[in-house]
Design a protein around this motif. Structure first.
Motif, PDB file in Angstrom:
ATOM      1  N   GLY A  35      30.913  36.189  43.264  1.00 24.51           N
ATOM      2  CA  GLY A  35      31.737  35.020  43.570  1.00 24.51           C
ATOM      3  C   GLY A  35      33.223  35.310  43.443  1.00 24.51           C
ATOM      4  N   THR A  36      33.603  35.983  42.375  1.00 27.50           N
ATOM      5  CA  THR A  36      35.005  36.333  42.176  1.00 27.50           C
ATOM      6  C   THR A  36      35.462  37.325  43.231  1.00 27.50           C
ATOM      7  N   SER A  75      45.482  29.898  43.037  1.00 27.71           N
ATOM      8  CA  SER A  75      44.434  29.454  42.111  1.00 27.71           C
ATOM      9  C   SER A  75      43.033  29.780  42.626  1.00 27.71           C
ATOM     10  N   PHE A  76      42.899  29.948  43.925  1.00 28.50           N
ATOM     11  CA  PHE A  76      41.603  30.324  44.494  1.00 28.50           C
ATOM     12  C   PHE A  76      41.246  31.758  44.094  1.00 28.50           C
ATOM     13  N   THR A  77      42.229  32.640  44.168  1.00 28.68           N
ATOM     14  CA  THR A  77      42.025  34.012  43.708  1.00 28.68           C
ATOM     15  C   THR A  77      42.297  34.049  42.212  1.00 28.68           C
ATOM     16  N   THR A  78      41.733  35.014  41.531  1.00 29.60           N
ATOM     17  CA  THR A  78      41.882  34.983  40.077  1.00 29.60           C
ATOM     18  C   THR A  78      41.841  36.375  39.463  1.00 29.60           C
ATOM     19  N   SER A  83      39.459  40.197  35.319  1.00 29.31           N
ATOM     20  CA  SER A  83      39.666  41.010  34.119  1.00 29.31           C
ATOM     21  C   SER A  83      38.591  40.753  33.068  1.00 29.31           C
ATOM     22  N   LEU A  84      38.282  39.488  32.840  1.00 28.22           N
ATOM     23  CA  LEU A  84      37.271  39.147  31.845  1.00 28.22           C
ATOM     24  C   LEU A  84      35.883  39.636  32.262  1.00 28.22           C
ATOM     25  N   GLY A  96      29.718  51.945  34.538  1.00 27.92           N
ATOM     26  CA  GLY A  96      29.729  52.359  35.941  1.00 27.92           C
ATOM     27  C   GLY A  96      29.938  51.177  36.875  1.00 27.92           C
ATOM     28  N   MET A  97      29.247  50.064  36.594  1.00 23.57           N
ATOM     29  CA  MET A  97      29.405  48.874  37.418  1.00 23.57           C
ATOM     30  C   MET A  97      30.830  48.323  37.276  1.00 23.57           C
ATOM     31  N   ALA A  98      31.384  48.380  36.075  1.00 24.07           N
ATOM     32  CA  ALA A  98      32.746  47.894  35.844  1.00 24.07           C
ATOM     33  C   ALA A  98      33.760  48.714  36.637  1.00 24.07           C
ATOM     34  N   ILE A  99      33.603  50.021  36.617  1.00 24.53           N
ATOM     35  CA  ILE A  99      34.509  50.893  37.378  1.00 24.53           C
ATOM     36  C   ILE A  99      34.367  50.621  38.869  1.00 24.53           C
ATOM     37  N   PHE A 100      33.145  50.479  39.327  1.00 26.27           N
ATOM     38  CA  PHE A 100      32.880  50.165  40.736  1.00 26.27           C
ATOM     39  C   PHE A 100      33.540  48.836  41.126  1.00 26.27           C
TER      40      PHE A 100
END
Length: 129
Positions: A35-36, A75-78, A83-84, A96-100
């Protein structure tokens, strides 16, 4: 007047982003923050186009430009949610998923902002037009 416009645009943009997150959480329930990513990609493309087509050519009242560009799309983009979500992936051991996700977000966002800007007529345009 600009503050009111940015506030109203921000309210609408945050509601739209929430709807995107809700609708994608059902479809992509695998721990990846789709979603993000969709919101940030869509916002990057639109803001690139909007800047080149509308703002740079001064075809819109400055209050309305700020309402749409800063309020609605801002505000639509975040970045804070991005980051969180990245931090949570790292904390959960999904490095690995975080880096991707970081690479996909940064590179994809830049490509889509450039594409939107080009679609809006901003890249390759002769100086002074």
């Amino acid at each position: 007047m600009v503050y009111l416009g940015v506030g109203l645009g921000g309210m609408l943009g945050s509601l739209l982003r929430y709807l995107v997150s809700l609708s994608t959480s059902e479809l992509f329930n695998n721990g990846f923050p789709m979603g993000t990513l969709i919101a940030n990609y869509t916002g990057s493309l639109f803001l690139g186009w909007f800047t080149a087509r509308i703002i740079a050519r001064r075809k819109l009242n400055p209050v309305l430009s700020a309402t749409i560009g800063t309020g609605l799309i801002g505000s639509f983009t975040t970045f804070s949610t991005f980051s969180l979500e990245t931090l949570v992936m790292i904390e959960n051991g999904s490095i690995g998923m975080a880096i991707f996700y970081v690479l996909l977000s940064a590179v994809g966002g830049l490509i889509l902002a450039a594409a939107g800007y080009k679609l809006g007529g901003g890249l390759g345009r002769e100086a002074g037009k």
